[in-house]
Motif scaffolding. Structure first.
Motif, PDB file in Angstrom:
ATOM      1  N   CYS A   7       0.832  -1.204   0.000  1.00 15.64           N
ATOM      2  CA  CYS A   7       0.000   0.000   0.000  1.00 15.64           C
ATOM      3  C   CYS A   7       0.870   1.259   0.000  1.00 15.64           C
ATOM      4  O   CYS A   7       0.603   2.209  -0.737  1.00 15.64           O
ATOM      5  CB  CYS A   7      -0.917  -0.013   1.218  1.00 15.64           C
ATOM      6  N   ARG A  10       2.510   1.700  -3.472  1.00 10.80           N
ATOM      7  CA  ARG A  10       1.586   2.211  -4.487  1.00 10.80           C
ATOM      8  C   ARG A  10       1.243   3.681  -4.228  1.00 10.80           C
ATOM      9  O   ARG A  10       1.104   4.465  -5.169  1.00 10.80           O
ATOM     10  CB  ARG A  10       0.319   1.367  -4.504  1.00 10.80           C
ATOM     11  N   ALA A  11       1.106   4.033  -2.954  1.00  9.76           N
ATOM     12  CA  ALA A  11       0.795   5.426  -2.609  1.00  9.76           C
ATOM     13  C   ALA A  11       1.936   6.355  -3.017  1.00  9.76           C
ATOM     14  O   ALA A  11       1.700   7.446  -3.551  1.00  9.76           O
ATOM     15  CB  ALA A  11       0.529   5.547  -1.111  1.00  9.76           C
ATOM     16  N   VAL A  13       4.235   5.788  -5.367  1.00 10.65           N
ATOM     17  CA  VAL A  13       4.294   5.854  -6.830  1.00 10.65           C
ATOM     18  C   VAL A  13       3.218   6.793  -7.362  1.00 10.65           C
ATOM     19  O   VAL A  13       3.470   7.635  -8.239  1.00 10.65           O
ATOM     20  CB  VAL A  13       4.130   4.444  -7.436  1.00 10.65           C
ATOM     21  N   ALA A  14       1.988   6.674  -6.804  1.00  9.58           N
ATOM     22  CA  ALA A  14       0.887   7.529  -7.248  1.00  9.58           C
ATOM     23  C   ALA A  14       1.167   9.007  -6.941  1.00  9.58           C
ATOM     24  O   ALA A  14       0.884   9.883  -7.767  1.00  9.58           O
ATOM     25  CB  ALA A  14      -0.406   7.094  -6.574  1.00  9.58           C
ATOM     26  N   LEU A  15       1.745   9.279  -5.777  1.00 12.07           N
ATOM     27  CA  LEU A  15       2.062  10.663  -5.408  1.00 12.07           C
ATOM     28  C   LEU A  15       3.089  11.264  -6.360  1.00 12.07           C
ATOM     29  O   LEU A  15       2.964  12.429  -6.766  1.00 12.07           O
ATOM     30  CB  LEU A  15       2.582  10.717  -3.968  1.00 12.07           C
ATOM     31  N   ILE A  17       3.715  10.364  -9.470  1.00 10.83           N
ATOM     32  CA  ILE A  17       3.080  10.593 -10.772  1.00 10.83           C
ATOM     33  C   ILE A  17       2.232  11.865 -10.719  1.00 10.83           C
ATOM     34  O   ILE A  17       2.227  12.675 -11.651  1.00 10.83           O
ATOM     35  CB  ILE A  17       2.230   9.380 -11.179  1.00 10.83           C
ATOM     36  N   LEU A  18       1.537  12.040  -9.587  1.00  8.38           N
ATOM     37  CA  LEU A  18       0.749  13.257  -9.399  1.00  8.38           C
ATOM     38  C   LEU A  18       1.641  14.500  -9.408  1.00  8.38           C
ATOM     39  O   LEU A  18       1.287  15.529  -9.994  1.00  8.38           O
ATOM     40  CB  LEU A  18      -0.032  13.175  -8.080  1.00  8.38           C
ATOM     41  N   SER A  59      10.508  13.971  -8.584  1.00  3.73           N
ATOM     42  CA  SER A  59       9.487  12.930  -8.761  1.00  3.73           C
ATOM     43  C   SER A  59      10.068  11.699  -9.452  1.00  3.73           C
ATOM     44  O   SER A  59       9.733  10.568  -9.096  1.00  3.73           O
ATOM     45  CB  SER A  59       8.317  13.487  -9.585  1.00  3.73           C
TER      46      SER A  59
END
Length: 207
Positions: A7, A10-11, A13-15, A17-18, A59
């Motif tokens: 979790c 993934r969080a 990686v998502a941050l 990308i954001l 990033s």
């Protein structure tokens, strides 16, 4: 399980990308602000653009650290991201803190430095005449001052400049706080154990 290794990975990686998307937003807003204030060169808006470019690089570093769970990369990612937060927060606050009189002084200095062709371009764009009304009769009006009742350019420039400052400052301030969240997620993820390592290197059983 939420909050576990997968979790957190993934969080993070998502941050990141954001943040790449956010970085392009910051750069776009800074370019918009610079185009709106063509008469003056605002270093504060340039600082927002620099933060956006730097955020892209960080990033990418964060994505590498998140995918590989690299301890050293994640450590430098946290430190650099926190430093970027301080810079971006300071620049955004500076943008929001500039008052009308300071904006007027910046615009006046910029108007005095730019070429006559740039002045004429601004006068055409905003349908204005000279920077401000002058009581000095010896001042020769610009070629674009075809009407005596045309407003001075500062009346229209100041609204545009104020909008550019508020837009850059507001967006920069909002996204700067999310960088603290990313640093916290990276710190937590860095200290978590990778369960795949247990599968690759199982403990030897004693019979």
């Amino acid at each position: 399980m939420c909050g576990g290794f997968t979790c957190s990975k993934r969080a993070l990686v998502a941050l990141n990308i954001l943040y790449i998307v956010v970085a392009f937003v910051l750069i776009g807003v800074a370019i918009y602000g610079r185009n709106c204030t063509r008469v003056i060169d605002l270093p504060i808006i340039g600082g927002i653009m620099a933060c956006g470019i730097f955020l892209i690089l960080i990033s990418i570093l964060g994505l590498i650290g998140a995918v590989k769970h690299h301890q050293v990369v994640l450590f430098f990612y946290m430190v650099i991201l926190f430093m970027l937060f301080l810079v971006q927060f300071s620049v955004a606050c500076a943008c929001l803190a500039v008052n009308k009189e300071q904006q007027r002084q910046l615009a006046k200095k910029g108007w005095e430095r730019v070429s006559e062709s740039m002045k004429e371009e601004v006068e055409k764009m905003f349908s204005c005449c000279d920077f401000e009304k002058s009581a000095n009769s010896s001042v020769v009006p610009s070629k674009n001052c075809t009407q005596s009742n045309m407003p001075p350019c500062i009346d229209k420039l100041q609204t545009t400049i104020d909008h550019a400052f508020k837009l850059c400052g507001g967006i920069g301030l909002f996204f700067s706080f999310t960088e603290v969240i990313a640093a916290w997620v990276a710190c937590r993820y860095r200290n978590q154990f990778d369960p795949t390592k247990r599968l690759l290197f199982p403990r030897s059983r004693i019979y």
